[in-house]
Design a protein around this motif. Structure first.
Motif, PDB file in Angstrom:
ATOM      1  N   ASN A   1       0.731  -1.280  -0.041  1.00 38.22           N
ATOM      2  CA  ASN A   1      -0.070   0.133  -0.165  1.00 38.22           C
ATOM      3  C   ASN A   1       0.765   1.263  -0.087  1.00 38.22           C
ATOM      4  O   ASN A   1       1.629   1.303   0.774  1.00 38.22           O
ATOM      5  CB  ASN A   1      -0.747   0.077   1.339  1.00 38.22           C
TER       6      ASN A   1
ATOM      7  N   PRO B   1      -4.360   7.798   3.568  1.00 37.39           N
ATOM      8  CA  PRO B   1      -5.302   7.064   2.801  1.00 37.39           C
ATOM      9  C   PRO B   1      -5.604   7.840   1.211  1.00 37.39           C
ATOM     10  O   PRO B   1      -5.776   8.990   1.399  1.00 37.39           O
ATOM     11  CB  PRO B   1      -6.297   6.721   3.552  1.00 37.39           C
TER      12      PRO B   1
ATOM     13  N   THR C   1     -10.329   1.153   6.884  1.00 37.81           N
ATOM     14  CA  THR C   1      -9.070   0.294   6.932  1.00 37.81           C
ATOM     15  C   THR C   1      -9.296  -1.070   7.412  1.00 37.81           C
ATOM     16  O   THR C   1      -8.892  -2.263   7.109  1.00 37.81           O
ATOM     17  CB  THR C   1      -8.115   1.029   8.112  1.00 37.81           C
TER      18      THR C   1
ATOM     19  N   THR D   1     -10.672  -3.135   4.372  1.00 39.60           N
ATOM     20  CA  THR D   1      -9.495  -3.276   3.719  1.00 39.60           C
ATOM     21  C   THR D   1      -8.644  -4.249   4.039  1.00 39.60           C
ATOM     22  O   THR D   1      -8.144  -4.952   3.228  1.00 39.60           O
ATOM     23  CB  THR D   1      -8.628  -1.855   3.431  1.00 39.60           C
TER      24      THR D   1
ATOM     25  N   TYR E   1       0.825   5.939   5.393  1.00 35.51           N
ATOM     26  CA  TYR E   1      -0.705   5.305   5.833  1.00 35.51           C
ATOM     27  C   TYR E   1      -0.586   3.783   5.617  1.00 35.51           C
ATOM     28  O   TYR E   1      -1.300   3.118   6.522  1.00 35.51           O
ATOM     29  CB  TYR E   1      -1.931   5.954   5.034  1.00 35.51           C
TER      30      TYR E   1
ATOM     31  N   LEU F   1      -2.319   0.239   7.909  1.00 34.70           N
ATOM     32  CA  LEU F   1      -3.027  -0.754   7.439  1.00 34.70           C
ATOM     33  C   LEU F   1      -2.459  -2.123   7.696  1.00 34.70           C
ATOM     34  O   LEU F   1      -2.843  -2.890   7.959  1.00 34.70           O
ATOM     35  CB  LEU F   1      -3.176  -0.510   5.728  1.00 34.70           C
TER      36      LEU F   1
ATOM     37  N   VAL G   1     -12.116   6.767   4.304  1.00 31.79           N
ATOM     38  CA  VAL G   1     -11.457   5.961   5.381  1.00 31.79           C
ATOM     39  C   VAL G   1     -10.986   6.544   6.634  1.00 31.79           C
ATOM     40  O   VAL G   1     -11.326   6.255   7.504  1.00 31.79           O
ATOM     41  CB  VAL G   1      -9.966   5.572   4.526  1.00 31.79           C
ATOM     42  N   GLN G   2     -10.558   7.931   6.534  1.00 34.19           N
ATOM     43  CA  GLN G   2     -10.225   8.413   7.825  1.00 34.19           C
ATOM     44  C   GLN G   2     -11.676   8.691   8.589  1.00 34.19           C
ATOM     45  O   GLN G   2     -11.404   8.393   9.908  1.00 34.19           O
ATOM     46  CB  GLN G   2      -9.548   9.920   7.599  1.00 34.19           C
TER      47      GLN G   2
END
Length: 505
Positions: free
Chosen positions: A101, A105, A191, A194, A217, A221, A370-371
């Protein structure tokens, strides 16, 4: 401000007619396939051309992995996560897959391994299928879309209450515009989900464990994955790490002082080149030039090519180029362009955009989902203003960004609590002492949380992203040994940058 007010009312009204079913969070799946997910873990993947020049040249193929939108309801709605695969160069020595990744994000990662593979030695490339991935809601993985197409969700609040009010209104409008098109989907771009997708990818590829390389980030993850799936975690490299306990709000606050220090560092460099740039003969004069330029941008904003140059955006443009001293000339060129523009001179806005755009452009919609979906933000609008005011004297350029309000203040509560990372999964953490994106102490904190990890410190270097082919042979050798043989250092290490990695002061 009137258009912002009408937009907020419009998109909130649209969103109000759609409800989002939210069930209780399920237990973390650790070893066996959780109930109802067997078809996802055992799905057949169909590989084909990636239709991407860089990936195709790297010999990659791409596939779509079907995953549940909500892992509590696997029989309901699904998403398709796009992945790429560059095969191990020596099948006889192949030991598994390495997922990745690039950070954010909001950063698409499908092509990450095509760029990253040159940082790995032939021994490492021989052993792993390199797997890129666009996380859910980003890039080719059922990308999030917002009615208000902002290039970023991050701004500086400016100099006064009026500037802060502008950003608060814009943040509210942006949140509503992201939720309105598909509120159910927006709530499940997180997250933790994911990480669950990564484990489905592992199963679909027929692998018992994953190896992993994450930047920025991507370290968060990766850490979340080790907490949720420790028995499926193999060799984990986390470059420029976040403290899970300070993600995401605290991490932004940490960026204020480290970027003020980076600006001082750049000012020393620029002062020695006053004959070229004319910002000042001393570092304080250069800093004064920059601070005055931001005030001039407030008085005389410039609009062009979909970009706005004003007191809310200029600090973000500076921050984008402080992550590596090799970008010092680019930052000088950007400062000159901005200064000319706010002085009324003609400028090339497209060239400015090209210089401040990172190698992996972040998608504002995906970043917000995401955040905001990972961790709730304070709802008290005065809380942000008080924090901004408290740091203006010590952080005159970046404090109003690092403490500013975002769309998360207007986002629904997360569907499940954030992950508390505390485990003994082995991992290798790389951290530069003067990183401008993830403060050094954040890597130290993650090292403490992952009790079996080892930390490699890159000394006295202002850089974000420690693993580079020409930055530190010491770092590269440690990473190579770990990925090749599984050998972590016996103790934490400190490395120096190589002599050829120069940025002349």
């Amino acid at each position: 401000m009137r258009w912002v007010r009408w937009l907020v009312l419009g998109v909130i009204s649209a969103a109000a007619f759609t409800t989002v079913p939210v069930g209780p969070a399920s237990a973390d799946p650790v070893e066996d396939i959780p109930s109802g997910l067997a078809s996802f873990y055992h799905q057949q993947l169909h590989w084909k051309s990636c239709n991407d020049t860089t990936l195709d040249r790297a010999g990659a193929q791409c596939a779509g992995v079907v995953v549940p939108l909500d892992y509590n309801r696997p029989d309901a709605r699904t998403l398709t996560v796009a992945i790429s695969r560059i095969p191990a160069t020596d099948p006889a020595r192949r030991r598994g897959i390495m997922l990745s990744n690039p950070g954010g994000p909001g950063g698409p990662g499908l092509g990450m391994m095509a760029d990253l593979r040159d940082r790995f030695t032939p021994d490492v490339r021989a052993r792993y299928d390199l797997i890129g991935m666009d996380p859910r809601g980003i890039g080719r993985s059922d990308r999030m879309n917002c009615v208000l197409p902002l290039p970023t969700m991050l701004f500086s609040a400016g100099f006064d209450a009026f500037g802060y009010a502008r950003d608060a209104s814009l943040a509210a409008a942006f949140a509503a515009s992201c939720l309105a098109p598909d509120p159910e989907k927006a709530r499940f771009i997180t997250t933790r989900n994911t990480a669950r997708d990564m484990d489905v990818i592992r199963g679909a590829l027929g692998e018992p464990k994953i190896n992993y390389f994450g930047d920025s980030y991507g370290t968060y993850l990766g850490a979340v994955y080790t907490q949720m799936f420790p028995r499926h975690s193999d060799r984990i490299v986390l470059d420029s790490a976040l403290d899970p306990d300070r993600y995401w709000l605290g991490a932004y606050q940490d960026m204020g002082p480290i970027n003020e220090a980076a600006l001082d560092d750049w000012a020393i460099w620029a002062a020695k080149r006053d004959a070229d740039y004319h910002f000042g003969r001393t570092a304080p004069q250069v800093r004064a030039f920059v601070e005055d330029m931001i005030r001039r941008a407030a008085a005389h904003p410039v609009v062009g090519s979909g970009y706005l140059i004003d007191e809310h955006t200029v600090p973000m443009m500076l921050l984008s180029l402080l992550s590596n001293p090799r970008k010092n000339p680019d930052l000088a060129a950007v400062v000159r362009t901005i200064s000319d523009g706010v002085s009324g001179l003609p400028i090339d806005m497209e060239q400015l955009k090209a210089k401040i755009s990172g190698p992996v452009p972040l998608e504002a919609a995906g970043m917000a989902a995401v955040q905001c979906g990972d961790k709730a933000a304070p709802r008290d609008l005065g809380w942000y203003q008080r924090n901004i005011d408290s740091v203006r004297a010590t952080q005159p350029v970046f404090g109003a960004f690092a403490n500013n309000i975002t769309a998360c203040a207007f986002w629904p509560d997360p569907i499940e609590p954030p992950t508390v990372v505390r485990n003994s999964t082995p991992a290798l953490i790389l951290q530069a002492t003067r990183d401008t994106r993830t403060a050094y102490q954040e890597g130290v904190a993650l090292h403490h949380d992952l009790t079996a990890s080892r930390m490699v410190t890159l000394a006295d270097t202002r850089v974000h992203g420690v693993l580079h082919s020409d930055l530190s042979r010491c770092v590269n050798d440690i990473v190579d040994a770990y990925l090749r043989d599984g050998t972590l250092p016996g103790a934490d290490r400190t490395c120096e940058r190589d002599p050829q990695y120069r940025f002349d002061y």
